[in-house]
Design a protein around this motif. Structure first.
Motif, PDB file in Angstrom:
ATOM      1  N   ALA A   1       0.730  -1.229   0.159  1.00 28.87           N
ATOM      2  CA  ALA A   1       0.001  -0.135   0.023  1.00 28.87           C
ATOM      3  C   ALA A   1       0.795   1.410   0.030  1.00 28.87           C
ATOM      4  N   VAL A   2       0.287   2.167  -0.725  1.00 28.09           N
ATOM      5  CA  VAL A   2       1.263   3.553  -0.566  1.00 28.09           C
ATOM      6  C   VAL A   2       0.075   4.483  -0.106  1.00 28.09           C
ATOM      7  N   VAL A   3       0.117   4.939   1.123  1.00 28.06           N
ATOM      8  CA  VAL A   3      -0.651   5.582   1.787  1.00 28.06           C
ATOM      9  C   VAL A   3      -0.186   6.787   2.974  1.00 28.06           C
ATOM     10  N   ASN A   4      -1.011   7.577   3.295  1.00 22.67           N
ATOM     11  CA  ASN A   4      -0.616   8.617   4.319  1.00 22.67           C
ATOM     12  C   ASN A   4       0.499   7.909   5.479  1.00 22.67           C
ATOM     13  N   GLY A   5       1.571   8.383   5.583  1.00 24.47           N
ATOM     14  CA  GLY A   5       2.412   7.507   6.680  1.00 24.47           C
ATOM     15  C   GLY A   5       1.945   7.889   8.095  1.00 24.47           C
TER      16      GLY A   5
END
Length: 320
Positions: A237-241
């Motif tokens: 997933a590439v999401v808000n850290g």
């Protein structure tokens, strides 16, 4: 016409039948039928067609439903205001978005309660658009949401800025790296947020600049769900850290994603009003909690709040 007409009509529309509405409302089926009949008589038209003991909503019913629910919601809000006014202790009423409500807000409320134990809280969880509607209707003192946000009656104060991160199972090969780039994700199954999310296009652009097309297998509206899917080994997933950090478990690894895609969280208040001491305490506790969390995660964080408004117990600075 009275509120009972609207309540019965709404119950029938939601439940799909007179019998189900009767069970929900705790009255008899005959009472529901009588009230519905009076409502239709008062309106001057039928809301349902009746055939073989079943009710089918008419086109007019759907138009009436929108108006009825608006009235019922307004009455409910007035009742809440009355209850709050009669409460023996002060209450801080605010609204936030789902991804912030799971981990961040409860931690902030814990810190707030330690400083002001007599304050009660009332907070709602909505999408950003719905949260702004709540603020425009003046139903909350403030909102904490992700930008972009703009409305002429509202004052928006950026609080802090974070970046997107790649989230994967702890035993994934990329978990051994300190930074993840689009080229590292070539051939990986990907988990992205839906296209209506403001940063989705920026992440896709990062892949496009390297002439890569991400293999998107799952799209979801929620960071917590995306992270849970990553923990199940369904992809990266590439999401808000920051939001990922509050949903992470030992099964997950969180690594910064390059090029940086920024996410800004802001405080939304009524324009032209002074900030209350309780709201300022909330902001101070929020920034303190976020700073401590990011030090633990080792992720980039930029504090944007005006230091002139910060509590001296919490000296925030922008980390290098």
């Amino acid at each position: 016409m009275d509120l009972r007409h609207l309540e019965v009509f709404d119950a029938i529309m939601r439940s799909g039948s007179v019998s189900a509405a009767a069970r929900e409302l705790g009255i008899t089926q005959s009472a529901v039928s009588r009230i519905l009949g009076r409502f239709e008589t008062r309106l001057g038209f039928d809301l349902f067609t009746r055939a073989n003991g079943r009710l089918t909503p008419t086109r007019q019913a759907n138009a009436v439903l929108a108006q009825a629910r608006g009235i019922l919601e307004a009455v409910s809000r007035l009742e809440v205001m009355s209850t709050r006014a009669a409460a023996p202790s002060p209450e801080l009423v605010f609204v936030t978005v789902p991804s912030l409500s799971y981990g961040l807000v409860p931690s902030v409320l814990g810190a707030f309660s330690a400083r002001k134990p007599d304050v009660r809280f009332g907070f709602d969880v909505r999408t950003t658009e719905a949260a702004i509607d709540v603020m425009v209707r003046r139903e909350a003192e403030f909102a904490v949401v992700a930008l972009p946000v703009s409305h002429p009656t509202l004052q928006v104060t950026p609080l802090f800025r974070t970046v997107s991160c790649a989230v994967m199972r702890h035993d994934h090969p990329l978990a051994k790296t300190s930074l993840v780039r689009p080229a590292d994700l070539a051939g990986e199954k990907m988990i992205f947020l839906l296209r209506r999310q403001p940063t989705r296009q920026l992440i896709e652009d990062a892949f496009s600049r390297e002439r890569l097309t991400p293999d998107i297998r799952i799209e979801t509206s929620n960071v917590a769900t995306a992270c849970r899917c990553a923990a199940e080994g369904l992809g990266v997933a590439v999401v808000n850290g920051m939001m990922a950090g509050y949903t992470a478990t030992s099964e997950l690894a969180i690594r910064p994603f390059e090029p940086r895609v920024h996410h800004t969280v802001a405080l939304v208040e009524q324009a032209g009003r002074d900030r209350s001491p309780d709201t300022q305490t909330f902001v101070d506790c929020l920034l303190s909690e976020v700073r401590a969390k990011f030090e633990t995660l080792g992720l980039p964080l930029e504090i944007l709040a005006d230091s002139a408004h910060s509590d001296p117990e919490y000296p925030f600075t922008v980390p290098s």
